[in-house]
Design an enzyme around this catalytic site. Sequence first.
Site, PDB file in Angstrom:
ATOM      1  N   GLY A   1       0.780  -1.228   0.000  1.00 29.01           N
ATOM      2  CA  GLY A   1       0.000   0.000   0.000  1.00 29.01           C
ATOM      3  C   GLY A   1       0.811   1.278   0.000  1.00 29.01           C
ATOM      4  N   HIS A   2       2.137   1.186   0.012  1.00 23.35           N
ATOM      5  CA  HIS A   2       2.992   2.378   0.130  1.00 23.35           C
ATOM      6  C   HIS A   2       4.065   2.343  -0.956  1.00 23.35           C
ATOM      7  CE1 HIS A   2       5.610   5.410   2.112  1.00 23.35           C
ATOM      8  NE2 HIS A   2       4.506   5.778   2.708  1.00 23.35           N
ATOM      9  N   PHE A   3       3.871   2.601  -2.085  1.00 24.93           N
ATOM     10  CA  PHE A   3       2.663   2.968  -2.811  1.00 24.93           C
ATOM     11  C   PHE A   3       2.522   2.007  -3.976  1.00 24.93           C
ATOM     12  CE2 PHE A   3       4.164   6.887  -0.821  1.00 24.93           C
ATOM     13  CZ  PHE A   3       3.019   7.322  -0.181  1.00 24.93           C
TER      14      PHE A   3
END
Length: 156
Positions: free
Chosen positions: A61-63
Amino acid sequence: MTDSPASDAAQSSVVLTSEQIAGLLPHRYPFALVDRVIAHEPGVSATGIKNVTVNEPQFQGHFPGRPLMPGVLIVEAMAQVGGLIVTQMPDLPKGLFVFAGIDGVRFRRPVVPGDQLVIHCELLSLKRKRFGKVKAEAKVDGELVCSGELMFSLVD
């Protein structure tokens, strides 16, 4: 397979293995952020390695499409190397040392999968055997990516 001089040199440079680090720090996957220690002088300094891989959970999720190591995890990796400075000091009480504060932390460039963080920490102060401060730097390929001072305290 035979050992080469290069592999012998790499093995001899390991001061603490991941198994030994696990015996000194309470962190476990996915928060164990020090893969090995290449220099360690209890009560003075430590230098550790963090190999950054795309398989780490934060990169989901990052990124998406542009994975960057979160700055907070770089700071946590620095804190874990700093924690190794005090774990083997015989005159300190045993217990859990935790973050008490951070000063002057600066991020200089992104850290991405494939990078190898080389983290060096030096003990700046230790008060009443409970409160301390370390100077920390993280580099990739010799280039400074993060630096600052980290404070810790002993939790009863």
